[in-house]
Design a protein around this motif. Structure first.
Motif, short mmCIF file in Angstrom:
data_model
loop_
_atom_site.label_atom_id
_atom_site.label_comp_id
_atom_site.label_asym_id
_atom_site.label_seq_id
_atom_site.Cartn_x
_atom_site.Cartn_y
_atom_site.Cartn_z
N GLU A 130 4.84 6.08 -9.72
CA GLU A 130 3.92 5.54 -10.72
C GLU A 130 4.13 4.05 -10.93
OE1 GLU A 130 1.08 5.09 -13.71
OE2 GLU A 130 1.36 6.64 -12.18
N ASP A 131 5.38 3.62 -10.98
CA ASP A 131 5.68 2.19 -11.19
C ASP A 131 5.19 1.34 -10.03
OD1 ASP A 131 6.87 2.81 -13.59
OD2 ASP A 131 8.92 2.67 -12.85
N ASN A 132 5.02 1.96 -8.86
CA ASN A 132 4.59 1.21 -7.67
C ASN A 132 3.20 1.64 -7.20
OD1 ASN A 132 7.16 -0.39 -6.63
ND2 ASN A 132 7.89 1.60 -7.36
N ARG A 133 2.43 2.23 -8.11
CA ARG A 133 1.13 2.82 -7.75
C ARG A 133 0.14 1.80 -7.17
NH1 ARG A 133 1.50 2.20 -13.12
NH2 ARG A 133 -0.17 1.15 -14.27
N ASN A 134 0.29 0.53 -7.49
CA ASN A 134 -0.66 -0.48 -7.01
C ASN A 134 -0.24 -1.13 -5.70
OD1 ASN A 134 -2.41 -0.16 -9.25
ND2 ASN A 134 -1.10 -1.49 -10.50
N THR A 135 0.88 -0.69 -5.14
CA THR A 135 1.33 -1.27 -3.88
C THR A 135 0.60 -0.63 -2.70
OG1 THR A 135 3.12 0.33 -3.57
CG2 THR A 135 3.63 -1.64 -4.87
N PRO A 136 0.44 -1.36 -1.60
CA PRO A 136 -0.21 -0.80 -0.41
C PRO A 136 0.50 0.45 0.12
CG PRO A 136 -0.06 -3.18 -0.23
CD PRO A 136 0.76 -2.79 -1.43
N ILE A 137 1.83 0.49 -0.03
CA ILE A 137 2.59 1.64 0.48
C ILE A 137 2.18 2.93 -0.22
CG2 ILE A 137 4.89 2.66 0.69
CD1 ILE A 137 6.00 -0.17 0.95
N VAL A 138 2.12 2.88 -1.55
CA VAL A 138 1.75 4.07 -2.32
C VAL A 138 0.29 4.44 -2.06
CG1 VAL A 138 1.41 4.98 -4.66
CG2 VAL A 138 3.50 3.72 -4.10
N SER A 139 -0.57 3.45 -2.04
CA SER A 139 -1.99 3.72 -1.77
C SER A 139 -2.18 4.38 -0.41
CB SER A 139 -2.79 2.41 -1.82
OG SER A 139 -2.73 1.83 -3.10
N HIS A 140 -1.46 3.88 0.58
CA HIS A 140 -1.55 4.42 1.94
C HIS A 140 -1.11 5.88 1.99
CE1 HIS A 140 -1.20 4.71 6.30
NE2 HIS A 140 0.07 5.09 6.16
N ASN A 142 -0.90 8.00 -0.51
CA ASN A 142 -1.79 8.84 -1.33
C ASN A 142 -3.06 9.19 -0.56
OD1 ASN A 142 -0.24 9.11 -3.64
ND2 ASN A 142 -1.05 7.25 -4.59
N GLU A 143 -3.60 8.22 0.14
CA GLU A 143 -4.87 8.42 0.85
C GLU A 143 -4.70 9.21 2.14
OE1 GLU A 143 -6.45 4.53 1.42
OE2 GLU A 143 -6.63 4.12 -0.74
N LYS A 144 -3.64 8.89 2.90
CA LYS A 144 -3.49 9.49 4.23
C LYS A 144 -2.64 10.75 4.24
CE LYS A 144 -2.69 8.24 9.05
NZ LYS A 144 -2.40 7.13 9.99
N TYR A 145 -1.67 10.85 3.33
CA TYR A 145 -0.72 11.96 3.36
C TYR A 145 -0.71 12.80 2.09
CZ TYR A 145 1.02 9.36 7.39
OH TYR A 145 1.11 8.70 8.59
N GLY A 146 -1.77 12.64 1.29
CA GLY A 146 -1.89 13.46 0.09
C GLY A 146 -0.77 13.25 -0.92
N GLY A 147 -0.25 12.04 -0.99
CA GLY A 147 0.79 11.73 -1.97
C GLY A 147 2.17 12.24 -1.60
#
Length: 285
Positions: A130-140, A142-147
């Motif tokens: 949650e603290d890093n939710r806006n980073t490209p790593i977390v976004s990637h 979440n989108e590609k591997y279902g979180g």
């Protein structure tokens, strides 16, 4: 009980002078206090404080300012070598765990010892995400591997303290194997070093004083290593620990050379005794 009233910069200078601090240039002192909290600065005067709440004769603002500057440069220097050690530890723990328990094995409490509190740990993991939710790593992920975040990704979000607890909750045999890989002598010693590294790192990261400071955690030292008597709660004990934790001789040699240069630069203002350094500290390190 009421707190002390707020004081102006001019009043702060007057208090310092009343207590015996030599201030040749009041304007320079005020300019400094505008950038460094008065409360923070006076902590560097503790070695020179007398029983009547004054400062030892002959102590000047210039001298204490140089100690303050030395401390800041020392924190930066230590943080560089801590980074080398911390990244190494993250890599070893993630690599070992991923190959023994699968990339997502950290989500299953069966892969840890009975001490492990899975619900608490998983809440910490969720907070890391949650603290890093806006980073490209977390976004990637979440989108590609279902979180789903493999251990080598999530470990990058762990604080040093969480990394320490992660190791402490491993099964006994896994702890021993990681000690063998890192060459850290024993499980109790590695646990001790991780706790101490967490405290030291936090002090460096939060710009806290190292000079004339007694650390809470004392690094254990292996019996096969012989060191001269020194204050176990001093900075020197922490640096001995870093030497033994550092995985790279070249990185350590660079750190040592920079430390020698730094201490030599400020030798006319600092006291090695105030950071627990013995006279032959260069030889020891």
């Amino acid at each position: 009980m009421d707190t002390k009233p707020a004081t102006s910069y001019e009043e702060q200078v007057a208090i310092l002078e009343r207590r015996g601090l030599i201030i040749d240039d009041e304007d320079s002192c005020i300019a400094f206090l505008k950038n460094a909290n008065y409360y923070r600065f006076t902590a560097y005067l503790l070695p020179f404080k007398t029983s009547d709440d004054r400062y030892a004769k002959g102590i000047s603002f210039h001298k204490v300012r140089r100690i303050y500057d030395f401390d800041a440069r020392l924190r930066n220097l230590l943080f560089r070598i801590i980074e080398v050690i911390e990244l190494y530890l993250r890599t070893q723990l993630a690599y070992y765990f991923a190959h023994h328990y699968t990339p997502l094995g950290y989500l299953d409490s069966v892969n840890f010892s009975s001490r492990h509190k899975s619900d608490v740990f998983l809440r910490h993991v969720e907070k890391c995400i949650e603290d890093n939710r806006n980073t490209p790593i977390v976004s990637h992920h979440n989108e590609k591997y279902g979180g789903r975040f493999p251990i080598w990704v999530i470990v990058e979000f762990f604080s040093m303290g969480m990394l320490s607890y992660f190791y402490a909750d491993l099964k006994s045999q896994d702890q021993k194997e990681i000690v063998r890989i890192c060459q850290y002598y024993s499980v109790p010693i590695m646990r001790s070093w991780l706790r101490c590294l967490t405290e030291l790192r936090n002090r460096c990261a939060h710009y806290s004083r190292l000079y004339y400071w007694n650390f809470i955690s004392i690094p254990s030292m292996p019996s096969q290593l012989s060191y001269p008597e020194h204050d176990q709660r001093s900075l020197f004990r922490q640096i001995l620990m870093l030497r033994n934790m550092c995985p790279s001789k070249s990185d350590w040699d660079l750190f040592k050379a920079d430390l020698i240069t730094l201490i030599d630069r400020y030798s006319n203002s600092i006291s090695l005794m105030h950071i627990g350094f013995p006279e032959n500290w260069i030889e020891i390190l």
